[in-house]
Design an enzyme around this catalytic site. Structure first.
Site, mmCIF file in Angstrom:
data_model
loop_
_atom_site.group_PDB
_atom_site.id
_atom_site.type_symbol
_atom_site.label_atom_id
_atom_site.label_comp_id
_atom_site.label_asym_id
_atom_site.label_seq_id
_atom_site.Cartn_x
_atom_site.Cartn_y
_atom_site.Cartn_z
ATOM 1 N N GLU A 103 0.798 -1.226 0.000
ATOM 2 C CA GLU A 103 0.000 0.000 0.000
ATOM 3 C C GLU A 103 0.840 1.290 0.000
ATOM 4 O OE1 GLU A 103 -2.520 -0.084 3.410
ATOM 5 O OE2 GLU A 103 -3.365 1.889 2.970
ATOM 6 N N ILE A 127 2.642 -9.475 2.786
ATOM 7 C CA ILE A 127 2.412 -10.705 3.574
ATOM 8 C C ILE A 127 1.067 -10.604 4.293
ATOM 9 C CG2 ILE A 127 4.870 -11.271 3.921
ATOM 10 C CD1 ILE A 127 4.209 -10.516 6.966
ATOM 11 N N ASP A 128 0.573 -9.363 4.472
ATOM 12 C CA ASP A 128 -0.696 -9.165 5.186
ATOM 13 C C ASP A 128 -1.914 -9.409 4.290
ATOM 14 O OD1 ASP A 128 0.828 -8.344 7.350
ATOM 15 O OD2 ASP A 128 0.739 -6.240 6.776
ATOM 16 N N ARG A 163 -1.052 -25.641 29.061
ATOM 17 C CA ARG A 163 -0.957 -24.179 29.123
ATOM 18 C C ARG A 163 -1.826 -23.529 28.057
ATOM 19 N NH1 ARG A 163 5.618 -23.950 29.210
ATOM 20 N NH2 ARG A 163 5.864 -23.831 31.466
ATOM 21 N N MET A 170 1.783 -11.281 12.504
ATOM 22 C CA MET A 170 1.759 -9.946 11.906
ATOM 23 C C MET A 170 0.369 -9.605 11.375
ATOM 24 S SD MET A 170 5.413 -9.253 10.093
ATOM 25 C CE MET A 170 6.785 -8.676 11.110
ATOM 26 N N GLY A 171 0.154 -8.325 11.144
ATOM 27 C CA GLY A 171 -1.137 -7.831 10.669
ATOM 28 C C GLY A 171 -1.553 -6.660 11.534
ATOM 29 N N GLU A 223 -1.152 -8.717 15.503
ATOM 30 C CA GLU A 223 -0.455 -7.673 16.281
ATOM 31 C C GLU A 223 -1.306 -6.402 16.429
ATOM 32 O OE1 GLU A 223 3.084 -6.345 14.145
ATOM 33 O OE2 GLU A 223 2.016 -6.517 12.256
ATOM 34 N N HIS A 270 9.290 -11.305 12.530
ATOM 35 C CA HIS A 270 9.824 -11.280 11.165
ATOM 36 C C HIS A 270 10.139 -12.653 10.585
ATOM 37 C CE1 HIS A 270 10.169 -7.172 12.540
ATOM 38 N NE2 HIS A 270 10.108 -6.828 11.261
ATOM 39 N N ARG A 273 8.291 -13.333 7.537
ATOM 40 C CA ARG A 273 8.630 -12.651 6.280
ATOM 41 C C ARG A 273 9.912 -13.157 5.654
ATOM 42 N NH1 ARG A 273 8.125 -6.584 7.827
ATOM 43 N NH2 ARG A 273 10.245 -6.481 7.086
HETATM 44 O O1 F6P Z 1 3.639 -4.656 6.150
HETATM 45 C C1 F6P Z 1 4.234 -5.866 6.391
HETATM 46 C C2 F6P Z 1 4.638 -6.000 7.838
HETATM 47 O O2 F6P Z 1 5.337 -7.219 7.988
HETATM 48 C C3 F6P Z 1 3.492 -5.919 8.836
HETATM 49 O O3 F6P Z 1 2.753 -7.104 8.943
HETATM 50 C C4 F6P Z 1 4.231 -5.559 10.090
HETATM 51 O O4 F6P Z 1 3.392 -4.936 11.003
HETATM 52 C C5 F6P Z 1 5.292 -4.624 9.593
HETATM 53 O O5 F6P Z 1 5.510 -4.961 8.240
HETATM 54 C C6 F6P Z 1 6.571 -4.710 10.362
HETATM 55 O O6 F6P Z 1 7.436 -3.747 9.864
HETATM 56 P P1 F6P Z 1 8.984 -3.651 10.183
HETATM 57 O O7 F6P Z 1 9.687 -4.714 9.383
HETATM 58 O O8 F6P Z 1 9.365 -2.292 9.733
HETATM 59 O O9 F6P Z 1 9.154 -3.881 11.641
#
Ligand code: F6P
Length: 342
Positions: A103, A127-128, A163, A170-171, A223, A270, A273
């Site tokens: 975006e 990835i979102d 537990r 992420m998101g 998140e 991360h 990703r």
């Molecule tokens: O936009 C992709 C993303 O991985 C989000 O899901 C996450 O909130 C953000 O980037 C994390 O960004 P950075 O790598 O700058 O910490």
């Protein structure tokens, strides 16, 4: 038209190299010269570019990240940088630019396209999976697969120790990863930014599950999910503060306090990703790259490659960035069949 530039901007994502390889291969076959711009829009601010060839882009299909590097630069917000970008764009002799990004990166593309300063074709990555103009943005499938594998691993340890494990994925604005990985991983509770969290209900559901003899719980939370009534307060927090994994911690502390059940939190971060893209993301990235060059060839600028009903299409970049694609509520309602409280 002789020279095409390509940049990858925003967060890195598995599949970016599949797109770069595919753009270079197709563009060279069509007789174009390809210029790789380093580090997203920063490369045009700093004039950091290089010619790409087949040798430099072979053997990268399965590699995570991006050989071009990336950044979150937004030159359209600074008139000085706009000037630098335009000067360097002209200096490099680029006739059209392929912008691979999410975006924010595509909003920069929209600016230069709408001002008539560049001829741009967009390629959606996220990835979102939050980009509105397409059913799918590459990178998402890999993230869901990684998150699912992590949920599977956390499942066995949660069960052994009786537990609750809160798994934060992420998101920031949309809950696609939480929803799809949560369903695939058999989560008992899935919490997403689109639906404020009712903490009282979450705790009741966990207690009810325990009463049924299930003495462990897997909870997946995006998140960006927010507690009911706290949405506006949270909106005031800076992005860096919101990224610290605090929703997972907050939930774990509150749930342990209110239920008395031992609770742990795992923030996947991360990991989601990084590394090798799935076969699907390589396939989509490859198709997107070839199609992007085709759009350049047909002078269809200001357009973004898009997948609609499993067919390659294009939409205007304007349309693609006008709002976010939130989760499919039918899918969320289906997922509830498997929730702790149902
Ligand atoms: O936009 C992709 C993303 O991985 C989000 O899901 C996450 O909130 C953000 O980037 C994390 O960004 P950075 O790598 O700058 O910490």
């Amino acid at each position: 038209m002789k020279k095409i530039g390509i940049l990858t901007g925003g967060a890195d994502c598995p599949g970016l190299n599949s797109v770069i390889r595919s753009v270079v291969r197709k563009a060279m076959q069509e007789g174009y010269v390809i210029t790789g711009i380093k580090n997203g829009w920063s490369g045009l601010i700093e004039n950091d570019t290089r010619i790409l060839d087949l040798r430099m882009t072979s053997g990268i299909l399965d590699k995570g990240g991006t050989i071009l590097g990336t950044s979150r630069a937004k030159p359209h917000e600074d008139p000085k940088q706009v000037k630098q970008v335009i000067e360097n764009y002209k200096r490099s002799g680029i006739d059209a630019l392929i912008v691979v990004g999410g975006e924010e990166t595509l909003k920069v593309a929209r600016y230069f396209d709408q001002k008539g300063l560049m001829k741009i074709v967009g390629v959606p990555k996220s990835i979102d999976n939050a980009l509105f103009g397409t059913d799918y943005a590459f990178g998402f499938d890999t993230a869901v697969n990684i998150a699912t594998e992590c949920i599977d691993r956390l499942h066995t340890t949660a069960e052994s120790h009786h537990r609750i494990i809160v798994i934060e994925v992420m998101g920031q604005h949309t809950g696609w990863i939480a929803l799809e990985a949560g369903i695939a991983g058999g989560a008992d509770i899935i919490l997403v930014p689109e639906i404020p969290i009712n903490l009282k209900k979450v705790c009741c559901d966990i207690k009810a599950r325990h009463r049924r003899g299930k003495n462990f719980t897997i909870m997946v939370v995006s998140e960006g999910a927010k507690i009911e009534g706290e949405e506006s307060k949270d909106a005031l927090k800076s992005i860096s503060e919101r990224r610290r994994g605090n929703i997972g911690d907050l939930l774990a502390k509150t749930i342990e306090g209110q239920t008395g059940y031992e609770t742990r939190v795992s923030v996947l971060g991360h990991i989601q990703r990084g590394g090798t893209p799935t076969a699907y993301d390589r396939l989509i990235g490859t198709q997107f790259g070839v199609f992007a060059v085709q759009l350049v060839k047909e002078n269809r600028f200001g357009q973004m490659v898009s997948l609609f009903d499993n067919k390659l299409r294009s939409v205007s970049i304007e349309e693609a960035v006008k709002k976010r694609k939130t989760i499919d509520m039918d899918l969320y309602n289906m997922a509830k069949v498997f929730f702790a409280g149902e």
